[in-house]
Write an enzyme that holds these catalytic residues in place. Structure first.
Site, PDB file in Angstrom:
ATOM      1  CB  VAL A 294       5.513 138.732  35.490  1.00  0.00           C
ATOM      2  CG1 VAL A 294       4.476 137.667  35.160  1.00  0.00           C
ATOM      3  CG2 VAL A 294       6.887 138.097  35.582  1.00  0.00           C
ATOM      4  CB  SER A 295       1.106 140.854  32.519  1.00  0.00           C
ATOM      5  OG  SER A 295       0.624 139.542  32.766  1.00  0.00           O
ATOM      6  CG  ASP A 296       0.492 137.507  36.915  1.00  0.00           C
ATOM      7  OD1 ASP A 296       1.693 137.668  36.650  1.00  0.00           O
ATOM      8  OD2 ASP A 296      -0.006 136.392  37.150  1.00  0.00           O
ATOM      9  CB  CYS A 297       4.661 140.231  38.946  1.00  0.00           C
ATOM     10  SG  CYS A 297       4.703 138.427  38.947  1.00  0.00           S
TER      11      CYS A 297
ATOM     12  CD  GLU B 291      -2.331 140.470  42.029  1.00  0.00           C
ATOM     13  OE1 GLU B 291      -2.690 140.958  43.121  1.00  0.00           O
ATOM     14  OE2 GLU B 291      -3.143 140.122  41.157  1.00  0.00           O
TER      15      GLU B 291
END
Ligand code: LAN
Length: 716
Positions: free
Chosen positions: A446-449, A452
């Site tokens: 997932v891009s934002d995972c 983060e």
């Protein structure tokens, strides 16, 4: 409440244990044996999530934000799992339990007794206090989808139809028009259970998978959650799979409808969806398409249908193998489970694996047992507390050494090192260098995972002197390479993949209960997460500097463009404007925007200022996401207040007194043991379904307090 006791009673809460293994996999066990209970005592983590007294000491009342942050962490450290991550209750949606219970029933998979008891208790606790029904999520009003399906669950696990709770729920269901008006995903579950006829459903031809890939409507172009669900749906629809008839099913056929089952005109029910359930009505385009597909279905070519079914089955097998039978999410998990059983029966290796991994989705909380939105939110929660600890300076202190080391070990272990085992053959995106949302085993980027996860690792490794640099630069380069391939032409980042299909596909969204699900979209939250990760990375490494600059410049362009006229950003994955605005402001700040030089930052601050409540906090409800308009909660919420404090600190907002008043709200709500009470639900997906992130009340509060302690002057 219609009855004082849960319909099947309650298990002994002191016998439940959360076992963590294999990189964050968490499974609740019920220990029947006293000796085993003794040998494996309950931890604070177990007790907390079960809603039992943790008996942690009262802490001296915090006088400063730093003390409050320390108190918060001294509580929250007890919730860290033995392997270093933070587990949590990922409930909220009310349409998931039906999948697992119906799925187990129709495949004759034994349902453990303790599950039945706790599932019934959960539904009893979660029934609407007034009408006894259930909604699409725990804070929503009763709908046909929630009520018909959860009523069915209760019947399948042994609650009699004449139990007062069932009488009341059935009354509500009938008032809403009965199960004939259930949305299409509900029609599907009932058809599988043999309580609804397949002619009552719009067709889901698996032949779609035989179309050439270049066609703009080919399902490989759909949002991954939608296509992964429609693969097994296509298989089961193609097979017209239905459970073997039995007296309970026969009785449900009569209980769920307002007219005798035999008298229902099934084809007329295809477009029948109750008004309370409808978020996204069938469009004219969809109706026309369904008429055409229906006409094709009447004279379909059997070998083609067979080939479509075969293809759908092949694809779902690849998905099972790619994810070690966790699957992308709970819905395709259960549909795949049924499809595999249909072909392989009970005892194949695949079915044994699938059965084992059912447990990962069942979480026991204070109110009973639920099915979770994914197999957990492990990486997501863990990476936020890591950043909060570094940003507040708490990670570096001696008493947190062990905890911080374990945290980094876990993040290190969680990074995905390779591309999927089956890759292009099932239209998967690359994963080498990714961090997932839950566990490495689940295995989706997932891009934002990834953003983060990378940020958390960089912050820990660069700022905490006693930690080894466990994640090498090469492995960070893998993440950078991957992230750079995820950008869309407009500069924005979507969730799991790039945007691969035309926006017009939304016109054929058949799932009446969800919006914006047909393709990927660029999201402010995802884009900003990636931008902050890339910018933090450039501070420590020169790798692909020019490419990163180009990517960031266009991503910042997207972020500025996505800002609304009122200065806010709309959040798609948590509630709502306060959430997305936090991510946006942080990324703009890192890209050089300040309160003094940037109109975007000033207007974001003005927006937030205009929503501050009298007590100094912020609070909005899930209605913000549904309506696209900021909707005040009745009371300020610690989580949203913390998001705004973080935002205003990033922005260097000059009205410090306003920030201090908000910090005070967070401090005043802290309990004596350092924790915070659960308030309203925090998350959202698909515009219409709320989902819980109970760890946010720790990570973001500690973060806001720690940051405020460092950045504001508390003497005056
Ligand atoms: C999630 C949870 C995490 C979420 C974020 C990382 C927060 C977000 O920024 C990107 C999208 C993502 C990964 C996401 C997508 C949709 C999910 C998987 C969920 C909200 C959790 C549950 C939901 C899933 C679709 C629920 C199953 C229901 C279906 C409609 C198939």
């Amino acid at each position: 409440m219609v009855s004082k006791e849960p319909p099947l009673g309650q298990t002994d809460p002191s016998r439940w244990r959360l076992r963590v293994s294999d990189g964050g996999r968490h499974v609740w066990h019920y220990l029947r044996d006293d000796a085993e209970c003794k040998a494996w005592p309950q931890t604070v983590e177990d007790k907390y999530w079960l809603g039992l007294a943790t008996d942690l000491p009262k802490l001296p009342k915090a006088k400063t934000p730093l003390d409050a942050a320390k108190n918060g962490l001294s509580f929250y450290r007890h919730l860290q799992s033995s392997d270093g991550h933070w587990a949590g209750e990922y409930g909220g949606p009310m349409f998931l339990l039906p999948g697992i219970i119906i799925g187990m029933y129709v495949t004759k998979t034994p349902i453990p007794e303790e599950w039945k008891i706790e599932v019934a208790r959960y539904l009893w606790n979660r029934a609407d206090k007034e009408d006894g029904g259930w909604g699409i999520h725990i804070e929503g009003c009763s709908t046909v989808f929630g009520t018909a399906l959860n009523y069915t669950v209760l019947r399948l696990i042994g609650v009699p139809a004449d139990h007062p709770m069932m009488v009341k729920a059935r009354g509500t269901l009938h008032k809403l028009g009965g199960a004939a008006g259930i949305p299409s995903w509900g029609k599907l579950w009932l058809a599988i259970l043999n309580c609804y006829e397949w002619e009552g459903m719009n067709p889901i031809p698996p032949e779609l998978w035989l179309l050439p890939d270049w066609l703009p409507i080919h399902p490989w172009r759909w949002w991954i959650h939608t296509r992964m669900v429609y693969i097994p749906m296509g298989y089961l629809w193609g097979r017209k799979f239905k459970a073997e008839m039995d007296p309970l099913i026969a009785s449900l056929r009569e209980e769920l409808y307002v007219q005798p089952y035999e008298s229902i005109n099934w084809p007329a029910q295809r477009g029948n969806v109750a008004a309370v359930d409808t978020f996204y009505p069938h469009t004219k385009t969809l109706k026309t398409l369904m008429a055409l597909v229906g006409a094709y279905d009447n004279c379909h070519i059997p070998p083609l249908r067979k080939a479509g079914i075969k293809k759908a089955y092949e694809l779902l097998v690849l998905e099972d193998e790619n994810t070690s039978y966790q699957c992308l999410g709970p819905v395709n998990k259960m549909l795949n489970y049924i499809a595999r059983w249909d072909v392989e029966g009970h005892d194949s290796h695949a079915m044994r694996m699938h059965r084992e991994k059912l447990k990962d989705f069942m979480w026991v909380g204070a109110e009973g047992m639920m099915m979770t939105g994914t197999n957990g939110s492990q990486l997501w929660d863990t990476s936020f507390i890591a950043q909060a600890m570094v940003d507040s300076g708490l990670a570096a202190s001696a008493e947190n050494k062990q905890l911080t080391q374990k945290l980094l070990d876990w993040l290190d272990e969680c990074q995905i090192r390779d591309n999927p085992q089956h890759f292009k053959s099932c239209y998967r995106f690359a994963t080498k260098g990714a961090w997932p949302f839950s566990t490495k085993e689940q295995g989706y980027v997932v891009s934002d995972c990834t953003g983060e996860g990378l940020k958390a690792v960089i912050m820990l490794q660069e700022n905490v002197p006693y930690l080894k640099k466990q994640v090498s630069r090469e492995r960070m380069h893998d993440s950078i390479d991957l992230l750079l391939t995820m950008q869309n032409p407009g500069g924005g980042f979507a969730s799991y993949e790039t945007i691969n299909g035309p926006a017009l596909l939304e016109l054929i969204n058949p799932a009446e209960v969800f919006g914006d699900i047909m393709i990927e979209y660029a999201y402010p939250e995802c884009t900003t997460s990636v931008v902050t990760a890339l910018l933090k990375f450039t501070k420590i490494d020169d790798y692909r500097k020019a490419d990163i600059k180009k990517c960031v410049d266009s991503a910042v362009g997207y972020i500025l463009n996505a800002q609304r006229l009122d200065g806010s950003w709309f959040g798609s994955w948590a509630i709502c404007f306060t959430y997305a605005t936090m991510f946006a402001v942080e990324s703009l700040m890192l890209a050089g925007h300040t309160y003094d030089n940037s109109e975007a930052i000033r207007s974001a601050c003005d927006f937030l200022e205009s929503k501050q409540m009298d007590d100094g906090g912020w609070g909005e409800t899930y209605k913000s996401c549904e309506l696209g308009e900021y909707t005040h909660a009745e009371k300020s919420q610690v989580v949203q207040t913390a998001w705004v404090v973080i935002t205003l600190l990033h922005a260097k907002y000059p009205k410090k007194d306003r920030i201090k008043k908000a910090v005070k709200v967070i401090m005043d709500r802290q309990l004596e043991d350092g924790s915070w009470k659960q308030e309203q639900i925090e998350g959202i997906f698909n515009r219409n379904c709320a989902i819980s992130y109970p760890n946010y009340k720790f990570s973001f509060t500690i973060w806001a307090l720690g940051k405020a302690a460092r950045e504001l002057d508390w003497k005056s």
